[in-house]
Structures are given as structure tokens and as C-alpha cells.
Write a protein that holds these residues in place. Structure first.
Motif, mmCIF file in Angstrom:
data_model
loop_
_atom_site.group_PDB
_atom_site.id
_atom_site.type_symbol
_atom_site.label_atom_id
_atom_site.label_comp_id
_atom_site.label_asym_id
_atom_site.label_seq_id
_atom_site.Cartn_x
_atom_site.Cartn_y
_atom_site.Cartn_z
ATOM 1 N N CYS A 1 105.334 -88.241 -8.948
ATOM 2 C CA CYS A 1 106.010 -88.207 -8.123
ATOM 3 C C CYS A 1 105.766 -89.857 -8.585
ATOM 4 C CB CYS A 1 104.955 -88.988 -6.622
ATOM 5 S SG CYS A 1 105.308 -86.891 -5.909
ATOM 6 N N SER B 1 109.727 -86.654 -8.813
ATOM 7 C CA SER B 1 110.210 -87.122 -7.263
ATOM 8 C C SER B 1 112.471 -86.477 -7.184
ATOM 9 C CB SER B 1 110.520 -88.149 -7.503
ATOM 10 O OG SER B 1 110.936 -88.869 -8.570
ATOM 11 N N GLY C 1 113.941 -84.151 -6.469
ATOM 12 C CA GLY C 1 114.874 -83.441 -5.651
ATOM 13 C C GLY C 1 113.706 -83.924 -4.174
ATOM 14 N N LEU C 2 113.216 -84.895 -3.986
ATOM 15 C CA LEU C 2 112.974 -85.353 -3.373
ATOM 16 C C LEU C 2 113.165 -85.995 -1.805
ATOM 17 C CD1 LEU C 2 108.907 -86.807 -4.084
ATOM 18 C CD2 LEU C 2 109.826 -84.254 -3.226
ATOM 19 N N GLY C 3 114.424 -86.714 -2.336
ATOM 20 C CA GLY C 3 114.998 -87.042 -1.200
ATOM 21 C C GLY C 3 114.829 -89.033 -1.154
ATOM 22 N N VAL C 4 113.722 -89.087 -1.579
ATOM 23 C CA VAL C 4 112.735 -90.213 -0.907
ATOM 24 C C VAL C 4 112.097 -90.637 -2.421
ATOM 25 C CG1 VAL C 4 111.807 -91.244 0.845
ATOM 26 C CG2 VAL C 4 112.162 -89.337 0.155
ATOM 27 N N ASP D 1 108.493 -92.592 7.415
ATOM 28 C CA ASP D 1 109.282 -91.198 7.994
ATOM 29 C C ASP D 1 108.147 -90.707 7.898
ATOM 30 O OD1 ASP D 1 110.779 -88.890 7.080
ATOM 31 O OD2 ASP D 1 111.292 -89.676 5.626
ATOM 32 N N SER E 1 108.040 -87.818 5.006
ATOM 33 C CA SER E 1 107.760 -87.751 3.690
ATOM 34 C C SER E 1 106.986 -86.892 2.963
ATOM 35 C CB SER E 1 106.518 -89.793 3.791
ATOM 36 O OG SER E 1 106.519 -89.460 2.528
#
Ligand code: HEC
Length: 138
Positions: free
Chosen positions: A45, A57, A59-62, A95, A98
């Protein structure tokens, strides 16, 4: 003959700025262990060199933050206690959803796929990991 003088200055600034960390990573068992733990547990990540946005990371959206900039973002001081608490899930996250794992719960499962990392072992491992992170600050 200015050379020896310059060399002395250079090595002194290495000590003062801890800017010459690559050598010490190779020289220190603890740092090498920390580097291995980082590579197995964090790099997917946070990037191979801690620069953020590693392959997992996507596809994580963050975007996992750049971990080499922790000191820079913290007024020049490595936030060891913050990192330690963050990684072991003892800090509120901005978040709550997360994807950053709580390593006190999941353990170092890539380093020890068959278990075996708890209690004191884990503490040493975390100390090595933190030392490594401190060593890669820019
Ligand atoms: C599954 C992906 C993932 C893994 C694995 C992961 N992280 Fe993270 N990490 C994140 C994300 C996403 C964030 C930012 C969102 C948040 O604050 O939770 C983050 C945030 C952080 C932060 C806070 C940085 C800041 O500036 O606020 C630290 C410190 C951190 N990670 C350290 C680590 C360490 C050390 C490891 C390995 C032991 C690790 N992370 C493993 C995804 C990951």
C-alpha cells in the motif's frame, strides 16, 4: 589542502541531518529486520520505498500516504509515538472505514504466515519497523 576538512564537514552533516541512512540500514540488523517487515506488511500500500500509493492501493479509493514525509509533515520531528499508535490501532482514524489494517489485531501475518509473532516478539518487531521508518525520512 581543503579535502580532509570538507570530508569532516560532510560526515558531520550526515550525523546531524541523518541524511546518510542507506549505509546504516545495511549495517544494522534491527534496521534490516525493520525493512523486511516493511516490505512484507506495508509496501503493497505505501510503496516499495515508503513513497505512498503502492500497487495494492489502486482499488482502495484512498491513497496511502507517503511515509517518507512523516518528519517533514511534522515540523522536522519524526512522530514515532503517533506512528506506533496508528499502526497498532490505538489512534482514531480520520476515516473509520479506512483500509489501513490494525496490526495489533491482524499481527505481522506476512512476516509470520504460521503465527508466532505476539507479545515481546511483536514489540521488538515494531521497534525495528519504527527505526526503519525513521531511517527513510527525507
Ligand atoms: C491495505 C493497505 C495498507 C497497508 C497494508 C498499510 N497501510 Fe498504512 N495507510 C493506508 C491508508 C489507506 C492510509 C490513509 C488512510 C488512513 O488514515 O487510515 C494509511 C495511513 C498510514 C499512516 C498515517 C500517515 C499519516 O501521515 O497520517 C501511517 C503512519 C501508516 N499508514 C503506516 C503503515 C505501516 C507502518 C504499515 C505496515 C506495518 C502500513 N501502514 C500498512 C493503507 C495501508
Amino acid at each position: 589542502m581543503m579535502r580532509p576538512y570538507l570530508t569532516a564537514i560532510t560526515s558531520l552533516s550526515c550525523v546531524l541531518l541523518s541524511a546518510c541512512t542507506e549505509v546504516s540500514i545495511e549495517d544494522s540488523d534491527g534496521l534490516r529486520k525493520g525493512q523486511l517487515i516493511y516490505a512484507k506488511e506495508c509496501s503493497a500500500c505505501h510503496g516499495a520505498r515508503g513513497e505512498g500509493a503502492g500497487s495494492a492501493s489502486l482499488g482502495l479509493g484512498v491513497v496511502p500516504p507517503d511515509l517518507t514525509g512523516l518528519t517533514q509533515r511534522n515540523d522536522g520531528y519524526f512522530p514515532r509515538e503517533f506512528v506506533s499508535r496508528f499502526v497498532t490501532g490505538r489512534l482514531e482514524k480520520d476515516d473509520p472505514a479506512s483500509p489501513m489494517p490494525d496490526f495489533s489485531t491482524v499481527g505481522l501475518r506476512h512476516v509470520y504466515p504460521n503465527g508466532g509473532a505476539d507479545g515481546e516478539v511483536l514489540e521488538t518487531d515494531f521497534a525495528n519497523l519504527l527505526d526503519y521508518l525513521e531511517a527513510i525520512q527525507k
